[in-house]
Design a protein around this motif. Sequence first.
Motif, PDB file in Angstrom:
ATOM      1  N   PRO A   1      18.162  35.528  62.688  1.00 15.75           N
ATOM      2  CA  PRO A   1      17.663  36.868  62.410  1.00 15.75           C
ATOM      3  C   PRO A   1      18.757  37.919  62.549  1.00 15.75           C
ATOM      4  O   PRO A   1      19.580  37.849  63.449  1.00 15.75           O
ATOM      5  CB  PRO A   1      16.564  37.077  63.456  1.00 15.75           C
ATOM      6  N   LEU A   2      18.770  38.868  61.626  1.00 16.70           N
ATOM      7  CA  LEU A   2      19.721  39.967  61.698  1.00 16.70           C
ATOM      8  C   LEU A   2      19.043  41.155  62.364  1.00 16.70           C
ATOM      9  O   LEU A   2      17.834  41.337  62.217  1.00 16.70           O
ATOM     10  CB  LEU A   2      20.165  40.373  60.284  1.00 16.70           C
ATOM     11  N   PRO A   3      19.809  41.993  63.073  1.00 15.27           N
ATOM     12  CA  PRO A   3      19.175  43.150  63.715  1.00 15.27           C
ATOM     13  C   PRO A   3      18.898  44.249  62.691  1.00 15.27           C
ATOM     14  O   PRO A   3      19.261  45.397  62.887  1.00 15.27           O
ATOM     15  CB  PRO A   3      20.216  43.580  64.751  1.00 15.27           C
TER      16      PRO A   3
ATOM     17  N   PRO B   1      15.665  41.139  57.715  1.00 12.54           N
ATOM     18  CA  PRO B   1      15.824  40.297  58.908  1.00 12.54           C
ATOM     19  C   PRO B   1      16.389  38.928  58.545  1.00 12.54           C
ATOM     20  O   PRO B   1      17.100  38.315  59.324  1.00 12.54           O
ATOM     21  CB  PRO B   1      14.416  40.180  59.456  1.00 12.54           C
TER      22      PRO B   1
END
Lengths: 352, 361
Positions: free
Chosen positions: B263-265, B270
């Motif tokens: 997951p990306l912030p 995401p």
Amino acid sequence: MTEQSSSEQKDPRAVKPEPLLHVTHLRAYLSSRHGVVKAVDDVSFEVGHGEAMGLVGESGSGKSVMSRAIMGLMPRRSDRTGSVLFKGRELIGLPRKEMSEIWGPQISMVFQDPGRSLNPVVPVERQLTEGMRRHLGLGRSEARGRALQLLREVGVSDPERRLRNYPHEMSGGMCQRVMIAAALACEPDLLIADEPTTALDVTIQRQILDLLRRVQRERNMSMILISHNLPLVAGRTDRTAVMYAGRLAETGSTRQVFESPRHRYTAALLAATPTITHERHSPFRLIPGTLPNPVKPPAGCRFAARCDHFHGPCHELGPDMTPVAAGHHVACADPVPAPAAVGARGGEHDGR
Amino acid sequence: MAGSGTAHLRGEDALLSVRNLVVEYHTDAGTVQAVSDVSFDVLPGETLGIVGESGCGKSSMGRAVLRLGGMTSGEISCAGERIDRADEKTMRALRRDMQMIFQNALGSLNPRRHVKEIVAEGLAIDGVPKAERDRRATDMLEEVGLTPERFSDMLPRQLSGGQAQRVAIARALALRPKLLVCDEPVSALDVSVQAQILNLMEKLKPEFDLTVVFIAHDLAVVRSVSDRVLVMYLGKVCEFGDSVEVYDNPVHPYTRALLESVPLPDPDRPFTGSPLEGDVPSPLAPPTGCRFSGRCPAAQERCARSEPEIREVLPGRFAACHYPLAAAADLPDPDARAAAADRREPQGREHEPTGRRPEGA
């Protein structure tokens, strides 16, 4: 979820629709050998109908104790005060017998370790149907039919066979799907997922997160997604609350919190989080020091001793949050300056 | 996806060479091949990141390198010495040059010894005199950021997770090893503590002239420390190459799926791709052909039949895949070009893998 600071808003429900969950001045103190641990110390927030809230924090922040305090699953030697209004009904002080009518059909929970929270000597079928038969008064075959339907909903292939399985015969991801199916069985209004993917591999984690968000939306259910991993919450929630040392540091729309964190702790935590775009061999920004002693937390802001912007007023800061933008609140005497305007609502967009 | 093949090896210059390593465990349910014919090299001064999900064999491999776990067959050499053949006495001397730190730092420290004794223990085994040992242990504690006056006489149970990992690092480096194998060194730690330990390791690496094998499941952590990265799946190598290039432009479909699962912030994006379906198959009965074929979105009929051999797909980039995710024109290898061209004609398959190629590939 919007928190109120008791002083500034007299009766928020007079102007807003009543939230599903309304927590005010919640304190959960645990006894330990070293004294009374103030695990949750004056926390107020709301979760709206159909809303997904992320609750993030490092270990010792009190996020797990808070979920148990809401559920009334506190250890024996503990003390819980404040108010937890669920659909307008006060849960604190509710006798265990009445509480057990809430667990399942009203609020249910998914835990970190599915292997340990499922009963190892009971086949999947009974774990799924037990609650439905008890709370919804379903007959055996009816409950079985719904169990099959639930397993399909959570993406379990060959559900007929799975019903006969015991937890040890399934992988971690499969156990977690069953756990989620069991939590959904009685159609709760609120699902609390406490680190639901921490024990799982990254590709399985992705599947479970997608699943939780999908059922939450399809059922228009409310959800609290608790995690120590900030990016994990980013794409899966509408609002985010950041907890530190027993208090809330920041709450806002997930977009606000991730795109323009205003509390110094949130900003520092985001900067210390590795991402797959992190530049190779470049150092991480550090948060100096360690968590304060939970038995004797310092007066004022609990992050002050570790904060690079701390000054006098930090020591007088109370637990109340102040608004910094619409729906965005922080407990910080010197918040990070606001960048360009960021949307007040919404977390992710659906088109992937 | 096969570990078999040697195209990616760099041979002579390597500090650590692993050749055709097989690690098997015998269980009641049958034999599990945790590491299945894996070869790799680590050059002096390099950090090799080894990533993969649980059951991919990364920890078994790390342990085999230090001969802490058994190995079934294969060759391992460090600085020219054959570790797989060394007797216990030689091994004891070799371990001075090869140290390891573990995920559960607290569990790896003797609970009844003081911090200073723990750090000096390797030196004692090595026959360093007492006064010299004390001095070096004190220096090492300083190096890892633990004030000797405060920590020397503490017991492990008085330490936090981050402090315990610092002690483990001090103990490992006290012997001035050439090779440090780290098995999930930060995965039990909180984000803020994890950042401290990663920064510390980056600082110590040049000071101690270390070569590092960094095993972890967290792709973001591995990217931050590694020069090269080895991606594993079910006991086999999928992809090997420069870490930035592998992350920015993966050529093995598994590497890509793995990266897309992190997951990306970013609330808007995401995840960058669609999720991988299914579960990791049981290592007791691994699939035939490419072990990833059952879950691979780009799999073709051939993948389940024949095991792909590792080959250079892009300059300096090695993958064990019949249908790597790269534009045909970029492929130096005529076989790979033909394979990429093949893929454009889906042969009656419902997946059209060319549609999933990364932009800019």
